[in-house]
Design a protein around this motif. Structure first.
Motif, PDB file in Angstrom:
ATOM      1  N   LEU A  92     109.180 -33.870  81.230  1.00 32.60           N
ATOM      2  CA  LEU A  92     109.719 -32.532  81.461  1.00 32.60           C
ATOM      3  C   LEU A  92     110.298 -32.587  82.861  1.00 32.60           C
ATOM      4  O   LEU A  92     109.554 -32.745  83.836  1.00 32.60           O
ATOM      5  CB  LEU A  92     108.596 -31.481  81.391  1.00 32.60           C
ATOM      6  N   GLN A  94     112.005 -30.766  85.654  1.00 32.61           N
ATOM      7  CA  GLN A  94     112.442 -29.524  86.307  1.00 32.61           C
ATOM      8  C   GLN A  94     111.635 -29.370  87.592  1.00 32.61           C
ATOM      9  O   GLN A  94     110.525 -29.890  87.699  1.00 32.61           O
ATOM     10  CB  GLN A  94     112.223 -28.331  85.377  1.00 32.61           C
ATOM     11  N   GLU A  98     110.268 -23.934  89.636  1.00 28.62           N
ATOM     12  CA  GLU A  98     110.846 -23.284  88.446  1.00 28.62           C
ATOM     13  C   GLU A  98     109.961 -23.475  87.218  1.00 28.62           C
ATOM     14  O   GLU A  98     110.369 -23.192  86.094  1.00 28.62           O
ATOM     15  CB  GLU A  98     112.238 -23.875  88.165  1.00 28.62           C
ATOM     16  N   SER A  99     108.765 -24.008  87.421  1.00 32.94           N
ATOM     17  CA  SER A  99     107.899 -24.320  86.285  1.00 32.94           C
ATOM     18  C   SER A  99     106.868 -23.223  86.059  1.00 32.94           C
ATOM     19  O   SER A  99     106.513 -22.490  86.977  1.00 32.94           O
ATOM     20  CB  SER A  99     107.171 -25.647  86.534  1.00 32.94           C
ATOM     21  N   SER A 100     106.374 -23.149  84.824  1.00 35.23           N
ATOM     22  CA  SER A 100     105.338 -22.164  84.494  1.00 35.23           C
ATOM     23  C   SER A 100     103.978 -22.864  84.420  1.00 35.23           C
ATOM     24  O   SER A 100     103.907 -24.104  84.364  1.00 35.23           O
ATOM     25  CB  SER A 100     105.647 -21.526  83.137  1.00 35.23           C
ATOM     26  N   ASP A 103     103.886 -25.065  81.496  1.00 34.77           N
ATOM     27  CA  ASP A 103     104.525 -26.373  81.745  1.00 34.77           C
ATOM     28  C   ASP A 103     103.510 -27.329  82.380  1.00 34.77           C
ATOM     29  O   ASP A 103     103.388 -28.486  81.999  1.00 34.77           O
ATOM     30  CB  ASP A 103     105.734 -26.228  82.686  1.00 34.77           C
ATOM     31  N   TRP A 104     102.793 -26.799  83.381  1.00 35.88           N
ATOM     32  CA  TRP A 104     101.769 -27.619  84.056  1.00 35.88           C
ATOM     33  C   TRP A 104     100.709 -28.094  83.057  1.00 35.88           C
ATOM     34  O   TRP A 104     100.344 -29.265  83.029  1.00 35.88           O
ATOM     35  CB  TRP A 104     101.071 -26.819  85.165  1.00 35.88           C
TER      36      TRP A 104
END
Ligand code: NAI
Length: 289
Positions: A92, A94, A98-100, A103-104
């Motif tokens: 991934l 990005q 800008e990550s959520s 995402d983590w």
């Protein structure tokens, strides 16, 4: 490290780097379990290999319970695993800001959590069998990336996970050495694979606040991976590294200069402070003993 007659467990073994490892191991007379989240890919791969010494098991490496179940199933059929490959991974790309959190959780859960789960499942079993003499030696190989050394702006979470795999691998290498079990970390550059299609297997419960899939970027990455190293070539190089019990396996010579530059930059960050007379780390550690 000797290979013939052993049992191997390869996560993400249905494609790419993992499949290269699987083919290399089968050539060496190893019984191999392919543990992968994609059942269709496992089926296709087993059909293409047409070998009785290989089995498939569906597994999401992020699941602790799933890992134990898969390990038990494989060992019941193929005997004790003494070659573990924590290889499954996703990407991934990005920036961190800008990550959520989803995402983590997704990227850390697979790229780091998957390695942790593999180690927590198998390392105690391997150690116990080494101590009892049931199985001599063995090897744990974790697939990291050049991203375990070289950080960039966009693969923020990926970098974080791969740097952690590096720390885990180096530490485990120290703790397993007394049992005759080797530990290596693999740092590939580009490999022909479908890692660009990672979004296809992102779990629904981790899709909150997910950015829409950037199909242009996926296409670009797919094109880029066409220029990657062949899985069979990297598979052989990984086995070479295990035979030599290397801490770091660098299959792509192209990146050597970058690593040299990195360590030069790290050393350049040392300032010429005078030595503090009151501070001597060695003395402190001696006192602690
Ligand atoms: P790939 O996508 O072709 O193969 C990875 C396999 O892992 C797939 O078959 C996939 O279904 C499986 N997988 C993904 N998530 C999983 C999960 N949660 N549980 C179980 N299986 C899962 O990708 P590739 O490139 O072969 O990746 C293998 C490893 O190599 C990864 O750790 C990746 O980060 C690393 N790597 C790859 C590079 C490349 O250029 N392809 C470069 C550097 C590192």
């Amino acid at each position: 490290q000797d290979f013939a007659g052993r049992t191997a467990f390869v996560t993400g073994g249905a494609n790419g780097v993992g499949l290269g490892i699987v083919r290399g191991l089968l050539n060496e007379g190893v019984k191999v379990a392919i543990a992968d989240i994609r059942q269709d890919a496992i089926d296709k791969t087993l059909a293409s290999l047409d070998n009785r010494e290989v089995m498939g098991v569906q597994l999401d490496v992020a699941s602790r319970e799933g890992f134990k179940e898969a390990a038990d199933k494989v060992e019941a059929e193929f005997g004790p695993v003494s070659l573990l490959f924590n290889n499954a991974g996703i990407n991934l790309f990005q920036p961190i800001e800008e990550s959520s959190y989803d995402d983590w959780d997704w990227v850390m859960g697979v790229n780091l959590g998957g390695v942790i789960n593999g180690v927590m499942t198998f390392a105690p079993r391997m150690k116990e069998r080494a101590l009892s003499g049931e199985v001599k030696g063995g090897h744990i190989t974790n697939t990291a990336s050049m991203a375990a050394f070289i950080a960039g702006g966009s693969p923020g979470i990926y970098n974080t996970a791969k740097f952690a795999v590096r720390g885990l691998s180096y530490s485990l290498r120290h703790s397993m050495v007394d049992y005759g079990i080797g530990v290596s970390m693999v740092c590939p550059g580009l490999v022909k694979s479908y890692i660009y299609a990672s979004d296809d297997i992102r779990p629904d419960n981790l899709k909150g606040d997910m950015k829409p899939v950037d199909t242009k970027a996926v296409e670009r990455l797919a094109g880029l991976h066409e220029f990657g190293m062949e899985p069979d070539v990297i598979g052989e190089r990984i086995l070479d590294g295990i035979r030599e019990n290397r801490a770091n396996i660098f299959p792509h010579p192209d990146h050597k200069d970058e690593v040299a530059e990195l360590f030069d930059e790290v050393l350049a960050d040392y300032r010429d402070y005078p030595k503090d007379a009151g501070y001597d780390q060695r003395v402190a550690f001696e006192k602690m003993r």
